[in-house]
Each structure stands twice: as C-alpha cells, then as structure tokens.
Scaffold this motif. Sequence first.
Motif, short mmCIF file in Angstrom:
data_model
loop_
_atom_site.label_atom_id
_atom_site.label_comp_id
_atom_site.label_asym_id
_atom_site.label_seq_id
_atom_site.Cartn_x
_atom_site.Cartn_y
_atom_site.Cartn_z
N ASP A 1 -21.16 -8.88 2.89
CA ASP A 1 -21.09 -10.28 2.48
C ASP A 1 -20.01 -11.08 3.19
OD1 ASP A 1 -23.11 -9.71 0.73
OD2 ASP A 1 -21.83 -9.51 -1.03
N ARG A 2 -19.01 -10.41 3.74
CA ARG A 2 -17.90 -11.12 4.40
C ARG A 2 -18.02 -11.10 5.93
NH1 ARG A 2 -15.20 -14.55 1.63
NH2 ARG A 2 -13.31 -14.19 2.87
N LYS A 3 -19.17 -10.73 6.46
CA LYS A 3 -19.29 -10.55 7.91
C LYS A 3 -19.07 -11.85 8.69
CE LYS A 3 -24.36 -10.88 7.86
NZ LYS A 3 -25.62 -10.13 8.14
N HIS A 4 -19.27 -12.99 8.03
CA HIS A 4 -19.02 -14.26 8.71
C HIS A 4 -17.55 -14.67 8.63
CE1 HIS A 4 -23.29 -14.67 9.30
NE2 HIS A 4 -23.53 -14.67 7.99
N HIS A 5 -16.74 -13.81 8.04
CA HIS A 5 -15.30 -14.07 7.93
C HIS A 5 -14.51 -12.94 8.58
CE1 HIS A 5 -16.01 -17.28 4.92
NE2 HIS A 5 -17.00 -16.51 4.53
N LEU A 6 -15.07 -12.39 9.65
CA LEU A 6 -14.44 -11.23 10.30
C LEU A 6 -12.99 -11.52 10.70
CD1 LEU A 6 -14.64 -8.37 11.47
CD2 LEU A 6 -15.56 -9.38 13.58
N SER A 7 -12.70 -12.74 11.08
CA SER A 7 -11.35 -13.08 11.52
C SER A 7 -10.31 -12.93 10.40
CB SER A 7 -11.30 -14.52 12.04
OG SER A 7 -11.64 -15.44 11.01
N GLU A 8 -10.77 -12.82 9.15
CA GLU A 8 -9.87 -12.68 8.00
C GLU A 8 -9.63 -11.22 7.62
OE1 GLU A 8 -11.40 -15.07 4.81
OE2 GLU A 8 -11.86 -16.76 6.15
N LEU A 9 -10.22 -10.29 8.36
CA LEU A 9 -10.09 -8.87 8.02
C LEU A 9 -8.63 -8.41 8.03
CD1 LEU A 9 -11.23 -6.07 7.40
CD2 LEU A 9 -11.69 -5.78 9.86
N GLY A 10 -7.85 -8.88 9.01
CA GLY A 10 -6.44 -8.50 9.05
C GLY A 10 -5.71 -8.90 7.79
N ASN A 11 -5.98 -10.10 7.32
CA ASN A 11 -5.35 -10.59 6.09
C ASN A 11 -5.81 -9.78 4.89
OD1 ASN A 11 -3.70 -12.73 4.73
ND2 ASN A 11 -5.63 -13.08 3.68
N ALA A 12 -7.07 -9.34 4.90
CA ALA A 12 -7.61 -8.56 3.78
C ALA A 12 -6.90 -7.23 3.61
CB ALA A 12 -9.11 -8.33 3.98
N LEU A 13 -6.31 -6.73 4.71
CA LEU A 13 -5.63 -5.42 4.66
C LEU A 13 -4.11 -5.55 4.84
CD1 LEU A 13 -8.09 -3.21 6.73
CD2 LEU A 13 -7.84 -3.29 4.26
N LYS A 14 -3.57 -6.76 4.68
CA LYS A 14 -2.14 -6.95 4.96
C LYS A 14 -1.24 -6.19 3.98
CE LYS A 14 -1.36 -11.21 2.28
NZ LYS A 14 -0.91 -12.62 2.35
N GLN A 15 -1.75 -5.87 2.78
CA GLN A 15 -0.93 -5.13 1.81
C GLN A 15 -1.13 -3.62 1.90
OE1 GLN A 15 -1.00 -6.66 -2.20
NE2 GLN A 15 -0.67 -8.76 -1.55
N LEU A 16 -1.89 -3.18 2.87
CA LEU A 16 -2.11 -1.74 3.03
C LEU A 16 -0.81 -0.96 3.20
CD1 LEU A 16 -4.10 0.59 3.22
CD2 LEU A 16 -4.46 0.04 5.64
N PRO A 17 0.19 -1.44 3.95
CA PRO A 17 1.45 -0.67 4.07
C PRO A 17 2.16 -0.48 2.73
CG PRO A 17 1.30 -2.31 5.82
CD PRO A 17 0.19 -2.61 4.86
N VAL A 18 2.09 -1.48 1.84
CA VAL A 18 2.73 -1.37 0.53
C VAL A 18 2.09 -0.25 -0.28
CG1 VAL A 18 3.37 -2.61 -1.57
CG2 VAL A 18 3.18 -3.86 0.59
N LEU A 19 0.77 -0.14 -0.16
CA LEU A 19 0.04 0.90 -0.89
C LEU A 19 0.14 2.26 -0.22
CD1 LEU A 19 -3.07 -1.27 -1.77
CD2 LEU A 19 -1.52 -0.24 -3.43
N ALA A 20 0.22 2.28 1.10
CA ALA A 20 0.25 3.54 1.84
C ALA A 20 1.46 4.39 1.48
CB ALA A 20 0.21 3.28 3.34
N ILE A 21 2.62 3.74 1.23
CA ILE A 21 3.82 4.53 0.94
C ILE A 21 3.70 5.30 -0.37
CG2 ILE A 21 5.35 3.05 2.30
CD1 ILE A 21 6.34 1.87 -0.39
N ARG A 22 2.75 4.92 -1.21
CA ARG A 22 2.56 5.68 -2.46
C ARG A 22 2.17 7.13 -2.18
NH1 ARG A 22 -0.85 1.47 -6.35
NH2 ARG A 22 0.81 -0.10 -6.56
N LYS A 23 1.61 7.38 -1.03
CA LYS A 23 1.20 8.75 -0.70
C LYS A 23 2.40 9.68 -0.54
CE LYS A 23 -3.07 7.49 -0.78
NZ LYS A 23 -3.92 7.85 -1.94
N TYR A 24 3.61 9.11 -0.37
CA TYR A 24 4.80 9.95 -0.34
C TYR A 24 5.04 10.62 -1.69
CZ TYR A 24 6.33 8.22 4.24
OH TYR A 24 6.43 7.94 5.58
N ALA A 25 4.35 10.17 -2.72
CA ALA A 25 4.47 10.82 -4.04
C ALA A 25 4.03 12.28 -3.97
CB ALA A 25 3.65 10.07 -5.08
N TYR A 26 3.14 12.60 -3.04
CA TYR A 26 2.76 14.01 -2.86
C TYR A 26 3.99 14.85 -2.53
CZ TYR A 26 -2.26 12.80 -2.59
OH TYR A 26 -3.54 12.38 -2.87
#
Length: 322
Positions: A209-234
């Motif tokens: 559904d968002r294929k016409h907004h491909l240029s916004e993909l970077g913004n859609a994943l901008k918080q990925l680093p905040v979530l990725a550090i949770r994996k250090y809980a392992y």
Amino acid sequence: MIKVHCFVSCVCEVIKKATDVDHRPYYFGVWDADFDITEKMELTYHSENISHDYFCKWYELLYGIRVKKWYDESISKQQNIEKLVEMMEEKESYRHVMVMLDLSKLPERENKFHQSPFPHYVMLETTDDPEEWFMFDPDFRWEGALPKERILAAIREPSVKGGYYFDAKEINQPTNETIEAYFNTCLKRSYNPMTEAVSSIIEAYTVGDRKHHLSELGNALKQLPVLAIRKYAYEHAFAYFANKISMEEMEFELWCDEIELLVKGYTTVQYRAMKLAMTSDYNQIPLIQNKLDEQNAREFKIKQGLVDCYNKWLLCEQVRAQ
C-alpha cells in the motif's frame, strides 16, 4: 552491560544496589519488548498503544515491588505536573519517582539517536536548592542537577506523557520458579517480532500500500537503532546463566559477538533501506531481504543457545536442591 530500555533501566537501578539480588533476569522481557507500527507503516518504540503493564506485573512477581502509575491521563498535563511537584516535595527517601520527558528538549544531554521528539523515562530527586532537581538517567548512565523548570518544560512537551513511582523498602530475591515462568513467557521461540515487522514495512513500501511513497522508507525505519539495542538484553541473560552454570569465558564472549552482529545487522538493513528510498534502485530489495533472513537465522541461533544455557541451569538447580 549495555543499557537497552529506559523503563527497565530505571526500575532495575534499585535492584542493582541490593547486593544480594540479581537484576539480570528482569531483562528477559526486553529483547522482544513491545513496539508499534503506525498507520503509515512506520516503526516506532513509543506510541499510545504501548503499555508497561507487563513489566510492572513481572517486577512485582520477581522482586515483590509494586510499580504504580502516578500520571493520570484523565486530567490535564498541567495538573499532572502540579501532582508531580507535590509528590516530589513530600516523598519519603525509599520512594522512587519516574517521569517521561522529551530528552531532545534538554540540550545539556547527549541525544545519541538524534531523535526529536525523544520520549524517555528518567528518575527524579529533589536537591537542597528548590530551583534544581537531580535527574538520574540509568539508561544512558547520566546523572546531575538541572534547573527544575527546564525539566518541567521537557515534561510539558505534547509528545510525552507518563509517570510511575515505587517504594523499595524491601526487595525480594526472585524464586527459581518465577524466573522459569518469566523466561518461558518472554522467549518467543518460533518467530522474531522485530525482524518480521521490518520485513512487513519493506514489503509495504516496495509492493504494498505504501509503494508510491518509497522515498519515505528511510523515515519509516528511522527508529530502528533505538529498538535494535534491545537485543543486547540477550547478553544480560547469557551473563546470568553463565554465572550459574560456570560457562567458560570464551564461550560467553562468542555469544556476545553474535549478539553484537545481530544489533549491527539492523544498521545494515537501515542503510540499505535508506539507499533504496533515495535511489529507487530495486536491486537493493533482495539485498535487504537476504540481510533480514540472516538476521532471523542469527537470532534463532542466539535463542537456541540461550535455551541450552537455561536447560543446564535448570539441571544445576535441581542438583543443588537435592
């Protein structure tokens, strides 16, 4: 150990100061802690749909400390701030007060994720100066006195709302039975929610559904680093079980290396997604998917290694009980 979740870090700080109680089992709930995907298919660590009730429940079950909300969403932000000020002025030494604020509004603090707004939980204490409060941020290992009005201004921001308190007169040692139950509740053995979420976002922006907004993909994943550090809980979990089963230090370090690769793998995914968004080069899609497949395989490997440690711990505890 790397801190990975502001709410968890705040409540764990009290446990860490109790020398005979281990805070690390509480981190079992962090590696797959709740996140959200917005209507625009944007990954976010903070939203109205995310609750900390799960962490509150298990904190009480593990350590016997009840975490209570003081922030009341049925009243205005100003009324909540007045409530906070009164609570701070009257609280006993054993009471700990947490509040959500927008960290980006405190330029004295390093915002290493460069997020604005940046909803974040901290702990507060009064000082001898009525115009200053002591702010303690266990997640980013920072503490210091700041003007009370600057802290209140960061709390007033419309992007944030929330606050808890807890009394730590006594801290219970968690039982093995409770640790077992918590571990088995937290470990999702058949799927990896965050990797699946990222895959669904990539799909939405490339063929969905968002294929016409491909240029916004970077913004859609901008918080990925905040979530990725949770994996250090392992790492916290491996450290806990390693100590109990006398794991060789080299083996523990190897698992830490795997966890590091998992966290950094999300950086690669984000970089490739940003490149796709900027260039519309669809040749990036299989590269992204291959990396996500690699992420899945690595996380399942980590989970299996952790299950093996857990099973050895169970056996050791059974032997000790005989």
